[in-house]
Design an enzyme around this catalytic site. Structure first.
Site: not given
Length: 351
Positions: A12-13, A16, A197, A166, A300, A195
């Site tokens: 899913r992520d 990108h 990054h 995010s 983002y 979550h």
């Protein structure tokens, strides 16, 4: 024993990182490897969630239904999950995903807009799904404000609420403060998720901090017996937006050293990362001058490739675009503004 619920977001992520170009066969292969390695949950959707395939966000190589069906064919123990952003996906999209075998969903909103998730979270809960609230760009709300939003999601029926970094902007102390704020307001049975990054190279460290703080109930001190399961997002080889997510195989190795209960085969995850995922990366998922700029500016993470295309087209430094997007406090859903910013910067350079 500290119990972890590991959710993989490679499918899913990770969309990108390759412009949403996974084929159904690739999804099937990666999902099977994750399932065999013991991961608890596997998230499958367009990078921007159900129904995200569009001009604004980028068209997928397949449909959500094709990707989800491919994963459903091979899962034996892992929970099949997906993500929905209200305003992009609808309850009808969620119903269709559920009919394909999805049993868990994260409802994602900006960190100040939990109220728009009420119908979606309630529907999922009423229809027997595991459902989490996903407060994106969590660095843009202070700990108390974010916790108040988390409480709203809990009131709608969320089993878990995430601190969602995010932009890869949160420092370790920022994560600790937000997770502690969640603990003060959420019921003991409501789980806490992280979550992360990796834009500031803190993806694994921030996930560890979230576990250390999130596993304790109420006002208990760090080191007290664990009373709450913490959900941790990660992806194979860090495959995700920007510099990627917390690398799954790395986090599991660290969790093993901590003695935490994770249920995964770390060697199998290493193999899947190196053999299946890393070869798909047309742009290396790493901390470099562009992805570092995302974290530095608090932008983002999925804006990266949009900004790189705009920079090339209009002849401006991608870092300048990202810094300006951060200054303007742009958030997910405002991808169209990236071109506006690039044009503004190009115009300034000519005058």
């Amino acid at each position: 024993m500290t119990r972890l619920y590991l959710q993989d977001v490679t499918l899913r992520d990770g969309m990108h990182a390759i412009a949403h170009r996974y084929t159904a066969d690739q999804v099937r292969t990666i999902a099977a490897a994750l399932d065999a390695a013991g991961i608890a949950a596997i998230e499958v959707a367009h990078g921007d969630g159900l129904a995200g395939s569009s001009v604004n966000y980028g068209h997928g190589a397949a449909s959500d239904a094709d990707w989800i069906a491919a994963a459903a064919e091979v899962l034996t123990t892992a929970r099949l999950t997906t993500l929905l952003v209200p305003g992009i996906g609808t309850i009808a999209d969620l119903r269709a995903a559920r009919e394909l075998g999805v049993t868990s969903v994260r409802i994602a909103t900006h960190c100040t807009e939990a109220d728009i998730s009420a119908q979606h979270i309630s529907w999922a809960r009423e229809n027997g799904m595991d459902v989490s609230g996903f407060l994106m760009m969590s660095h843009m709300n202070d700990p108390a404000g974010l916790a108040a939003q988390a409480k709203l999601m809990e009131s709608y029926g969320a089993h878990c609420v995430y601190v969602t970094d995010s932009g890869g902007r949160l420092l370790m102390s920022d994560v600790a403060e937000r997770v502690d704020a969640y603990r003060q307001v959420l019921e003991p049975e409501t789980q806490i998720g992280i979550h992360a990054h990796h834009n500031l190279s803190l993806g694994v460290a921030n996930s560890v901090i979230a576990v250390e703080h999130g596993r304790i109930l109420g006002d208990g001190p760090l080191g007290a017996p664990a009373g709450r399961t913490v959900r941790v997002d990660a992806s194979l080889a860090g495959q995700g937006a920007g510099a990627g997510n917390a690398p799954l195989e790395v986090f599991v190795a660290v969790a093993e050293l901590h003695g935490w209960e994770h249920g995964c085969d770390v060697f199998a995850l290493m193999d899947a990362a190196e053999d299946l995922v890393r070869p798909l990366q047309d742009r290396p998922v790493r901390v470099d001058r562009e992805t570092l700029s995302l974290g530095y500016a608090g932008v983002y993470s999925s804006f990266l490739r949009h900004a790189e295309r705009a920079a090339e087209r209009y002849g401006v430094d991608v870092r300048s675009i990202l810094i300006e997007l951060g200054r303007r406090r742009m958030v997910g859903g405002q991808e169209d503004m990236i071109v506006d910013v690039a044009l503004d910067l190009a115009g300034r350079e000519k005058t």
